[in-house]
Write an enzyme that holds these catalytic residues in place. Structure first.
Site, short mmCIF file in Angstrom:
data_model
loop_
_atom_site.label_atom_id
_atom_site.label_comp_id
_atom_site.label_asym_id
_atom_site.label_seq_id
_atom_site.Cartn_x
_atom_site.Cartn_y
_atom_site.Cartn_z
N LYS A 265 -2.67 6.38 1.24
CA LYS A 265 -2.50 6.91 2.59
C LYS A 265 -1.52 8.09 2.54
O LYS A 265 -0.34 7.96 2.86
CB LYS A 265 -1.99 5.79 3.50
N ARG B 88 0.84 -1.21 0.00
CA ARG B 88 0.00 0.00 0.00
C ARG B 88 0.87 1.25 0.00
O ARG B 88 0.54 2.24 -0.66
CB ARG B 88 -0.95 -0.02 1.21
N GLU C 150 -16.30 6.11 4.36
CA GLU C 150 -15.65 5.56 5.56
C GLU C 150 -15.65 6.62 6.65
O GLU C 150 -16.10 7.74 6.45
CB GLU C 150 -14.25 5.06 5.25
C1 LIG Z 1 -8.62 6.67 6.37
C2 LIG Z 1 -8.33 5.32 6.89
N1 LIG Z 1 -9.17 4.32 6.59
C3 LIG Z 1 -8.96 3.08 7.02
C4 LIG Z 1 -7.87 2.76 7.80
C5 LIG Z 1 -7.65 1.37 8.26
O1 LIG Z 1 -6.66 0.73 7.50
P1 LIG Z 1 -5.82 -0.47 8.10
O2 LIG Z 1 -6.79 -1.52 8.50
O3 LIG Z 1 -4.95 -0.93 6.98
O4 LIG Z 1 -5.07 0.07 9.24
C6 LIG Z 1 -6.98 3.77 8.16
C7 LIG Z 1 -5.79 3.46 8.98
O5 LIG Z 1 -4.77 3.08 8.44
C8 LIG Z 1 -7.20 5.06 7.68
O6 LIG Z 1 -6.36 6.05 8.00
#
Ligand SMILES: Cc1ncc(COP(=O)(O)O)c(C=O)c1O
Length: 342
Positions: A185, A82, A221
Site C-alpha cells: 500500500k 501489511r 482489482e
Molecule cells: C488498492 C486497494 N485494494 C484493496 C483494498 C482493500 O483492502 P482492505 O480490505 O485491507 O481495506 C484497498 C484499501 O485498503 C486498496 O487501496
C-alpha cells in the site's frame, strides 16, 4: 463524553478535521516515544524522500462503536503487518506491531468525540502513514522517517453504501505491474490509478476494473478495492495476482464464505468469466462490500442483481461481516479488538 455535532447519518467518505493526531519520529535506528499533536500540518524538508522518490506507505482501518457502547477495531494487527511489508518493499524502517497498536489506541482515545454513534452507518476511519522525511537529492532511502496516524469520521466510500455500482474493464492504463509494488500500500500505486479512475467516471461508470498488466487477460482489482465474483455454483472466487493489494476485508470474506459453504477460491480469473458470474462485489475497509451492478468489457456489458438492488450473495456476506464488526454477532474468528479506555 460530548459527541461532536455532525450529521452522522449523512457523512460521505471525506476528510473532516478532528482534534489530534499521533506522530513518531525515526532517527538513528529507532522510533521515539511519539507525541500527540493538534497540528494538521507537517513541517517537511523540501528534499524529503517522500516528496521526490515516493517513500510513502499508508494503511486504512476503522473504529466501530459497538452495540454495547464500547469501541473496537477490526483486525488491526493485519494492518500492522501489511504496513511493514510496504515499508520493507520501499526501504523504510519497520513499525513494531506493538507500537502500531499503541498508536491506534492513542489516536482513537484522543478523538473519542468523533467516533460515530452505533447504528448511524458511519465509522471512524484511521489513517496511519509512514513517510521518508530525511533530505536526499540522490536516489537513496531517507535517514529520518515519520509515522503519523490521524482519524476522520466517514460514511460509505461509494455513495449510497450497499448501492450497486458500474465497473468498466480498463485496458489501456495499468495500476501496478508484476514485480512492482502493487501488492503493498504505497502512494505511487494510487497516483498510477488516478487517470483510469477519472476516465471511467467521465464515461459514466463508478470505477475502473484492472486487468493483469502483462497479458491483459486476467482480472486484478478495482482502484480502491478488491474484486470477487460468485459463480453459478455459488462459489466465491477472487483474483490471485502478484499486483493486487491483499485486502484484509477480502481475507475475512473468504473465511465467512467458507462458513457459508461457498467454497472460496483465490485463483487467476480470465476476464471472460465475468459473463458467467451470478453476483459480484468490490470489497475493502472503505468499500465494505459494494455490490457490482454491471461490468462493461469492450462492447459487452453484463449485469448482476436486479439493477437497483444488490445481489443475494453480496447482501448475505455484507450483513455477516458488518454484524461481526459492530459486535451484533459474536466474533468466532477473534477479529475484533476493543480499544482500552484511557
Ligand atoms: C488498492 C486497494 N485494494 C484493496 C483494498 C482493500 O483492502 P482492505 O480490505 O485491507 O481495506 C484497498 C484499501 O485498503 C486498496 O487501496
Amino acid at each position: 463524553m460530548q459527541r461532536a455535532d455532525l450529521d452522522w447519518k449523512n457523512l460521505d467518505f471525506g476528510f473532516r478535521q478532528t482534534d489530534y493526531n499521533i506522530r513518531y519520529t525515526w532517527k538513528d535506528g529507532s522510533w521515539d516515544a511519539g507525541v500527540t499533536s493538534a497540528d494538521q500540518y507537517i513541517p517537511l524538508h523540501m528534499a524529503a524522500t517522500c516528496l521526490h522518490y515516493g517513500q510513502e506507505a499508508f494503511e486504512g482501518l476503522k473504529a466501530y462503536e459497538q452495540k454495547d457502547g464500547s469501541v473496537a477495531v477490526f483486525r488491526d494487527i493485519e494492518n500492522a503487518r501489511r504496513l511493514n511489508r510496504s515499508c520493507e518493499k520501499i526501504y523504510m524502517p519497520q513499525v513494531p506491531e506493538d507500537l502500531f497498536i499503541e498508536a491506534i489506541d492513542r489516536v482513537v482515545n484522543a478523538n473519542r468525540k468523533y467516533i460515530p454513534p452505533y447504528g448511524t452507518g458511519a465509522t471512524l476511519y484511521i489513517r496511519p502513514l509512514v513517510i521518508g522525511t530525511g533530505a536526499r537529492v540522490g536516489v537513496k532511502p531517507a535517514d529520518e522517517y515519520l509515522f503519523l496516524v490521524f482519524v476522520t469520521p466517514v460514511g460509505p466510500y461509494f455513495k449510497g453504501g450497499l448501492t450497486p455500482i458500474d465497473l468498466v474493464v480498463e485496458e489501456v492504463f495499468d495500476r501496478a505491474s508484476p514485480g512492482g509494488v502493487g501488492d503493498v500500500k504505497v502512494g505511487g500505486n494510487y497516483a498510477a490509478g488516478l487517470r483510469a479512475s477519472f476516465k471511467a467516471k467521465a464515461a459514466g461508470y463508478t470505477e475502473a476494473l484492472y486487468l493483469d498488466a502483462k497479458e491483459k487477460k486476467f482480472l486484478d482489482e478495482s482502484g480502491p478495492a478488491n474484486f470477487f465474483g460468485i459463480t453459478g455454483e455459488g462459489q466465491y472466487v477472487t483474483p490471485r495476482s502478484g499486483s493486487v493489494l491483499p485486502s484484509i476485508t477480502n481475507m475475512s470474506l473468504q473465511e465467512i464464505a467458507r462458513e457459508m459453504g461457498m467454497n472460496p477460491q483465490s485463483r487467476a480469473i480470465p476476464v471472460e468469466e465475468i459473463f458467467g458470474f451470478v453476483d459480484a462485489g468490490c470489497c475493502g475497509t472503505a468499500a465494505v462490500i459494494t455490490p457490482v451492478k454491471s461490468i462493461t468489457y469492450r462492447d459487452k456489458k453484463v449485469s448482476y442483481g436486479n439493477g437497483s438492488e444488490p445481489g443475494p450473495w453480496c447482501t448475505k456476506l455484507y450483513h455477516r461481516l458488518v454484524r461481526i464488526q459492530l459486535g451484533e454477532d459474536p466474533d468466532p474468528f477473534g477479529w475484533i479488538r476493543k480499544i482500552p479506555q484511557p
